[in-house]
Design a protein around this motif. Structure first.
Motif, short mmCIF file in Angstrom:
data_model
loop_
_atom_site.label_atom_id
_atom_site.label_comp_id
_atom_site.label_asym_id
_atom_site.label_seq_id
_atom_site.Cartn_x
_atom_site.Cartn_y
_atom_site.Cartn_z
N VAL A 185 7.07 -3.23 8.54
CA VAL A 185 7.00 -2.01 9.36
C VAL A 185 6.72 -0.84 8.42
O VAL A 185 7.46 -0.63 7.46
CB VAL A 185 8.36 -1.80 10.09
CG1 VAL A 185 8.32 -0.55 10.95
CG2 VAL A 185 8.71 -3.04 10.92
N ARG A 186 5.66 -0.11 8.67
CA ARG A 186 5.26 0.97 7.76
C ARG A 186 5.26 2.33 8.49
O ARG A 186 4.26 2.72 9.07
CB ARG A 186 3.87 0.64 7.19
CG ARG A 186 3.20 1.73 6.37
CD ARG A 186 4.02 2.26 5.23
NE ARG A 186 4.33 1.36 4.14
CZ ARG A 186 3.58 1.15 3.05
NH1 ARG A 186 2.44 1.75 2.92
NH2 ARG A 186 4.02 0.34 2.11
N PRO A 187 6.39 3.03 8.47
CA PRO A 187 6.41 4.40 9.00
C PRO A 187 5.77 5.35 7.98
O PRO A 187 6.02 5.23 6.78
CB PRO A 187 7.91 4.71 9.13
CG PRO A 187 8.63 3.39 8.91
CD PRO A 187 7.72 2.58 8.06
N SER A 244 4.48 -13.32 1.20
CA SER A 244 5.02 -12.69 -0.01
C SER A 244 4.08 -11.61 -0.54
O SER A 244 2.87 -11.66 -0.36
CB SER A 244 5.32 -13.74 -1.07
OG SER A 244 4.17 -14.41 -1.38
N TYR A 245 4.68 -10.62 -1.19
CA TYR A 245 3.93 -9.48 -1.71
C TYR A 245 3.00 -9.92 -2.84
O TYR A 245 1.86 -9.49 -2.93
CB TYR A 245 4.92 -8.42 -2.21
CG TYR A 245 4.25 -7.16 -2.70
CD1 TYR A 245 3.63 -6.29 -1.80
CD2 TYR A 245 4.21 -6.84 -4.05
CE1 TYR A 245 3.00 -5.15 -2.23
CE2 TYR A 245 3.59 -5.69 -4.50
CZ TYR A 245 2.98 -4.84 -3.58
OH TYR A 245 2.35 -3.71 -4.02
N TYR A 246 3.52 -10.77 -3.70
CA TYR A 246 2.71 -11.23 -4.83
C TYR A 246 1.91 -12.46 -4.44
O TYR A 246 2.41 -13.34 -3.73
CB TYR A 246 3.61 -11.56 -6.03
CG TYR A 246 4.29 -10.33 -6.58
CD1 TYR A 246 3.56 -9.38 -7.30
CD2 TYR A 246 5.63 -10.08 -6.35
CE1 TYR A 246 4.16 -8.24 -7.79
CE2 TYR A 246 6.25 -8.93 -6.84
CZ TYR A 246 5.49 -8.02 -7.56
OH TYR A 246 6.08 -6.88 -8.02
N ASN A 294 3.13 9.61 -5.68
CA ASN A 294 3.76 8.78 -6.71
C ASN A 294 2.98 7.49 -6.89
O ASN A 294 2.88 6.95 -8.00
CB ASN A 294 5.19 8.40 -6.30
CG ASN A 294 6.16 9.55 -6.37
OD1 ASN A 294 5.83 10.60 -6.92
ND2 ASN A 294 7.34 9.39 -5.81
N TYR A 295 2.45 6.98 -5.78
CA TYR A 295 1.76 5.69 -5.84
C TYR A 295 0.34 5.89 -6.36
O TYR A 295 -0.16 5.06 -7.14
CB TYR A 295 1.83 5.01 -4.46
CG TYR A 295 3.27 4.65 -4.14
CD1 TYR A 295 3.78 3.40 -4.47
CD2 TYR A 295 4.15 5.60 -3.62
CE1 TYR A 295 5.12 3.09 -4.25
CE2 TYR A 295 5.50 5.30 -3.40
CZ TYR A 295 5.97 4.05 -3.72
OH TYR A 295 7.31 3.75 -3.52
N ALA A 296 -0.30 6.99 -5.96
CA ALA A 296 -1.64 7.27 -6.48
C ALA A 296 -1.57 7.43 -8.01
O ALA A 296 -2.42 6.92 -8.74
CB ALA A 296 -2.19 8.55 -5.84
N GLY A 329 6.24 -0.66 -10.40
CA GLY A 329 5.36 -0.04 -9.41
C GLY A 329 5.82 -0.16 -7.97
O GLY A 329 5.78 0.81 -7.22
N SER A 330 6.27 -1.35 -7.55
CA SER A 330 6.62 -1.51 -6.14
C SER A 330 8.03 -2.07 -5.98
O SER A 330 8.36 -2.63 -4.94
CB SER A 330 5.63 -2.44 -5.47
OG SER A 330 5.69 -3.68 -6.13
N MET A 331 8.86 -1.95 -7.03
CA MET A 331 10.23 -2.47 -6.88
C MET A 331 11.16 -1.87 -7.93
O MET A 331 10.71 -1.39 -8.97
CB MET A 331 10.23 -4.00 -6.96
CG MET A 331 9.55 -4.61 -8.16
SD MET A 331 9.30 -6.39 -7.98
CE MET A 331 8.93 -6.83 -9.70
N ALA A 341 9.13 -4.99 0.22
CA ALA A 341 7.96 -5.86 0.17
C ALA A 341 8.19 -7.01 -0.81
O ALA A 341 7.91 -8.17 -0.52
CB ALA A 341 6.73 -5.05 -0.23
N ALA A 342 8.73 -6.67 -1.98
CA ALA A 342 8.89 -7.67 -3.05
C ALA A 342 10.09 -8.58 -2.83
O ALA A 342 10.19 -9.64 -3.46
CB ALA A 342 9.02 -6.95 -4.39
N VAL A 343 11.01 -8.22 -1.95
CA VAL A 343 12.29 -8.91 -1.70
C VAL A 343 13.05 -9.01 -3.04
O VAL A 343 13.41 -8.01 -3.61
CB VAL A 343 12.08 -10.28 -1.02
CG1 VAL A 343 13.40 -10.79 -0.45
CG2 VAL A 343 11.05 -10.18 0.12
C1 COI Z 1 8.13 -1.55 0.02
O1 COI Z 1 8.71 -2.38 -0.67
O2 COI Z 1 8.25 -1.53 1.25
C2 COI Z 1 7.27 -0.54 -0.56
O3 COI Z 1 7.10 0.48 0.02
C3 COI Z 1 6.57 -0.84 -1.80
C4 COI Z 1 5.11 -0.79 -1.56
C5 COI Z 1 4.42 0.22 -2.31
C6 COI Z 1 4.44 -2.05 -1.28
#
Ligand code: COI
Length: 353
Positions: free
Chosen positions: A132-134, A162-164, A195-197, A229-231, A298-300
């Motif tokens: 879910v992406r708000p 999975s994210y990866y 931050n992500y850019a 980066g993502s965790m 995302a990465a759990v």
């Molecule tokens: C998430 O884990 O939900 C994130 O927002 C990280 C994302 C940049 C994939």
């Protein structure tokens, strides 16, 4: 709440090929802010936006987002994991970026309704969920640098695995020593677009060196590790779980918080404190850097197998998932999917079986 259902439902993707963030469901939720108030939530077919080219977000990056997940069990019961914490964190990000804050209860109810409408999109195979992406962006058309007076808040949904790309195989991370992610007083603890850019170039360079992600260090001294980066990042050093303390430049991860609470509940020692790269190098040389793992929605829980720093390469636990990492993965995903009970009311039921 206004609901318009799509007349052209999409074909659902192969559950074995979901990956992360590639497919989007049939509907989205939209709320607009102007004249100091939020509109009634509207659920409508997933479609392109039309934005004024002078919109504040397009010029000055006034935008924030969140990530949370919904799960469906074999009987069809739908749950979410700590969704209120995401909306509350979004409001803290909004405050940092001078954006409008959301009404928590009404927003959550609208998100739940969207998920109920999209229930057939929630995958049930182990390791899958509905992401879910708000997101909220400033839409006022004005080129002066000032907070937007108009916002659009939207929620899109994506069935994910999975994210990866390599699933639960340990990742390779590079300790970044040229670029910085965030400094004290900056926006590091807000989940804002910029931050992500700002992280992309370092990740590209690390990719070329054979690493998947970057482990950021503090911007002042480049001495203490902060987050990936993502965790968020955790280490097991000499049997103790250690993670960088939230110092204002680190994202206060909801999975990070859940991991700390669950580990402590089951008797593990967890230290939240500064972790220097020198401490990691020394622990590694002495054979005491037992495990490393990342946490994120995302990465759990993602094992880290290799940590590179300048010309040094640390192979953690023979590049295999460690015992505590594996225990935590099982426990936390078990709580999220109700295989295990949880002591914190983290799991919210949004539809009965
Ligand atoms: C998430 O884990 O939900 C994130 O927002 C990280 C994302 C940049 C994939």
């Amino acid at each position: 709440m206004k609901i318009t259902l799509s007349k052209n439902l999409k074909q659902k993707p192969d559950v074995n090929k979901l990956g992360f963030g590639k497919y989007f469901t049939d509907h989205m939720l939209v709320m607009e802010y102007s004249d100091g108030k939020w509109s009634e939530p509207e659920i409508k077919p997933y479609e392109d936006f039309s934005l004024n080219p002078a919109s504040v977000v397009l010029h000055y990056g006034q935008g924030i987002f969140e990530g949370c997940k919904a799960y469906k069990n074999a009987e069809g019961k739908i749950t979410m994991f700590r969704p209120e914490d995401n909306i509350k964190r979004m409001n803290r990000s909004a405050a940092r970026l001078c954006m409008a804050e959301l009404p928590v209860k009404e927003t959550l109810e609208a998100v739940f309704e969207l998920i109920r409408i999209e229930k057939d999109w929630i995958p049930t195979a182990p390791g899958t969920s509905l992401y879910v992406r708000p997101t909220m962006v400033g839409t006022e058309a004005f080129l002066g640098v000032h907070p937007s007076k108009k916002y659009i808040f939207f929620v899109i949904l994506s069935p994910v695995g999975s994210y990866y790309a390599n699933g639960l195989a340990p990742t390779r991370i590079y300790v970044e020593d040229v670029y910085n992610r965030a400094a004290i007083g900056g926006t590091g603890e807000a989940k804002c677009l910029g931050n992500y850019a700002a992280s992309l170039l370092a990740a590209e360079v690390a990719n070329k060196k054979g690493y998947e992600q970057v482990l950021w260090m503090d911007a002042a001294e480049r001495k203490y590790v902060e987050e990936v980066g993502s965790m968020n990042i955790f280490f097991v050093i000499d049997g103790k779980v250690v993670t960088p303390e939230l110092d204002g430049s680190i994202l206060p991860g909801i999975t990070r918080d859940s991991a700390i609470k669950v580990l402590r509940e089951f008797g593990y020692t967890v230290e939240e404190r500064k972790v220097s790269i020198d401490e990691l190098l020394k622990a590694y040389a002495e054979g005491k850097l037992n495990e490393a793992f990342g946490t994120g929605t995302a990465a759990v829980i993602s094992p880290v197998g290799i940590i590179g720093y300048k010309d040094k390469v640390m192979e953690i636990n023979n590049n295999k998932m460690g015992r505590i990492t594996e225990w935590l993965y099982d426990r936390l995903t078990g709580i999220q999917t109700e295989r295990y009970p949880n002591s914190y009311n983290w799991v919210v039921e949004i539809a009965k079986a």
